[in-house]
Design a protein around this motif. Structure first.
Motif, PDB file in Angstrom:
ATOM      1  N   THR A 159      -2.226  -0.948  -8.936  1.00  0.00           N
ATOM      2  CA  THR A 159      -1.020  -0.343  -8.380  1.00  0.00           C
ATOM      3  C   THR A 159       0.035  -1.386  -8.033  1.00  0.00           C
ATOM      4  OG1 THR A 159      -2.442   1.358  -7.391  1.00  0.00           O
ATOM      5  CG2 THR A 159      -0.169   1.204  -6.567  1.00  0.00           C
ATOM      6  N   GLN A 206      -7.096   6.263  -7.554  1.00  0.00           N
ATOM      7  CA  GLN A 206      -6.829   5.741  -6.219  1.00  0.00           C
ATOM      8  C   GLN A 206      -6.123   4.391  -6.293  1.00  0.00           C
ATOM      9  OE1 GLN A 206     -10.458   5.661  -3.937  1.00  0.00           O
ATOM     10  NE2 GLN A 206     -10.483   7.878  -3.633  1.00  0.00           N
ATOM     11  N   PRO A 207      -5.257   4.098  -5.328  1.00  0.00           N
ATOM     12  CA  PRO A 207      -4.491   2.844  -5.351  1.00  0.00           C
ATOM     13  C   PRO A 207      -5.398   1.616  -5.299  1.00  0.00           C
ATOM     14  CG  PRO A 207      -3.560   4.392  -3.773  1.00  0.00           C
ATOM     15  CD  PRO A 207      -4.870   4.963  -4.200  1.00  0.00           C
ATOM     16  N   ALA A 221     -10.651   2.599  -9.960  1.00  0.00           N
ATOM     17  CA  ALA A 221      -9.240   2.992  -9.858  1.00  0.00           C
ATOM     18  C   ALA A 221      -8.798   3.775 -11.085  1.00  0.00           C
ATOM     19  CB  ALA A 221      -8.371   1.747  -9.674  1.00  0.00           C
ATOM     20  N   VAL A 270      -4.663  -2.447  -4.891  1.00  0.00           N
ATOM     21  CA  VAL A 270      -3.653  -3.467  -4.604  1.00  0.00           C
ATOM     22  C   VAL A 270      -4.346  -4.809  -4.444  1.00  0.00           C
ATOM     23  CG1 VAL A 270      -1.890  -4.225  -2.960  1.00  0.00           C
ATOM     24  CG2 VAL A 270      -2.136  -1.785  -3.494  1.00  0.00           C
ATOM     25  N   LEU A 294       0.840  -1.198   0.000  1.00  0.00           N
ATOM     26  CA  LEU A 294       0.000   0.000   0.000  1.00  0.00           C
ATOM     27  C   LEU A 294       0.875   1.248   0.000  1.00  0.00           C
ATOM     28  CD1 LEU A 294      -2.681  -1.021   2.646  1.00  0.00           C
ATOM     29  CD2 LEU A 294      -3.123  -0.585   0.216  1.00  0.00           C
ATOM     30  N   PRO A 295       0.531   2.235  -0.796  1.00  0.00           N
ATOM     31  CA  PRO A 295       1.317   3.475  -0.804  1.00  0.00           C
ATOM     32  C   PRO A 295       1.284   4.166   0.558  1.00  0.00           C
ATOM     33  CG  PRO A 295      -0.159   3.369  -2.695  1.00  0.00           C
ATOM     34  CD  PRO A 295      -0.570   2.274  -1.773  1.00  0.00           C
ATOM     35  N   VAL A 343      -1.870   6.372   2.912  1.00  0.00           N
ATOM     36  CA  VAL A 343      -3.224   5.821   2.861  1.00  0.00           C
ATOM     37  C   VAL A 343      -3.804   5.823   4.270  1.00  0.00           C
ATOM     38  CG1 VAL A 343      -4.536   3.700   2.497  1.00  0.00           C
ATOM     39  CG2 VAL A 343      -2.865   4.426   0.811  1.00  0.00           C
ATOM     40  N   SER A 385       4.887  -4.247  -8.608  1.00  0.00           N
ATOM     41  CA  SER A 385       4.417  -2.877  -8.401  1.00  0.00           C
ATOM     42  C   SER A 385       4.610  -2.115  -9.696  1.00  0.00           C
ATOM     43  CB  SER A 385       5.181  -2.195  -7.274  1.00  0.00           C
ATOM     44  OG  SER A 385       6.536  -2.004  -7.615  1.00  0.00           O
ATOM     45  N   GLU A 386       3.947  -0.972  -9.806  1.00  0.00           N
ATOM     46  CA  GLU A 386       4.071  -0.154 -11.001  1.00  0.00           C
ATOM     47  C   GLU A 386       5.520   0.251 -11.249  1.00  0.00           C
ATOM     48  OE1 GLU A 386       0.127   2.376 -11.774  1.00  0.00           O
ATOM     49  OE2 GLU A 386       1.039   2.756  -9.820  1.00  0.00           O
ATOM     50  N   ALA A 430      -8.128   3.928  -0.794  1.00  0.00           N
ATOM     51  CA  ALA A 430      -7.389   2.841  -1.433  1.00  0.00           C
ATOM     52  C   ALA A 430      -8.213   1.569  -1.320  1.00  0.00           C
ATOM     53  CB  ALA A 430      -6.025   2.642  -0.788  1.00  0.00           C
TER      54      ALA A 430
END
Length: 218
Positions: free
Chosen positions: A191, A169-170, A164, A172, A88-89, A92, A214-215, A144
């Motif tokens: 993401t 918004q993330p 998304a 995952v 998670l970024p 969040v 991940s991106e 998220a």
């Protein structure tokens, strides 16, 4: 769980008890992938596509391998959840968790991250919190989404992906179902993905491997 093998790769799709009969599984044995991808049952199509994509693009060649320590199911689940939540970024504050796993909720609680628990079975969490059944209505209340790969078979995937893509918004995923499918959406709404192909962590007490996408890494 329905699992199908293509070469060395095993693809999977979670199913409810009795949803896929033994006759269906036996009929898949030895069939070409092109036929299974046109099967009338979504679970068979998802498992076949998952295996096919892993065969073409093995996880170990494209993702970061992380190891889950040996132990009982609870210990391994808690260790796995730490790797998943790390995707998670930062920043969040409130997560929609689709597909309730109490160890994931525990990790979020430890980090002071709020959440809305969602699962089509409903019920209550380990902390006696309500589990909603409609993910779409909770999307705007969270910043998220953390979702199980099981949404591929439940019909919720496109709702989450469209949201998304529209909002940025993330999104995952932690995926046993569709672990080879979901990484193909990185950068196009998704993401990050914690991909866990067969054999899954809960099948034995030895060490397990997850593959994190991940991106940035893709």
């Amino acid at each position: 769980m329905l699992s199908l093998r293509v070469g060395e790769a095993v693809g999977s799709c979670a199913v409810e008890p009795g949803e896929v009969g033994e006759d269906v599984v036996l009929a898949c044995v030895g069939e070409p992938v092109r036929k299974l991808l046109r099967h009338p049952l979504p679970a068979v199509r998802i498992a076949a596509l998952d295996a096919h994509l892993q065969h073409l693009r093995p996880h170990h060649e494209h993702a970061e391998a992380v190891h889950v320590e040996r132990g009982d199911s609870l210990r391994k689940s808690l260790h796995r959840s730490e790797h998943v939540v790390n995707l998670l970024p930062s920043g969040v504050r409130r997560v929609l968790v689709v597909g309730v796993v109490n160890s994931l909720l525990q990790r979020l609680r430890e980090r002071g991250i709020g959440y809305v628990a969602c699962d089509r079975k409903g019920g209550r969490t380990e902390w006696d919190e309500p589990v909603i059944t409609d993910a779409e209505n909770a999307l705007d209340d969270c910043d998220a989404v953390l979702a199980s790969g099981m949404v591929l078979g439940s019909g919720t995937f496109h709702t989450l992906l469209d949201h998304a893509r529209r909002t940025g918004q993330p999104l995952v995923f932690f995926a046993q179902t569709g672990s080879g499918i979901l990484p193909h959406f990185l950068g196009d709404g998704v993401t990050a993905v914690s991909a866990e192909p067969y054999p899954f962590f809960w099948l034995d007490g030895g060490p397990s491997v997850l593959y994190r996408y991940s991106e940035v890494a893709s």
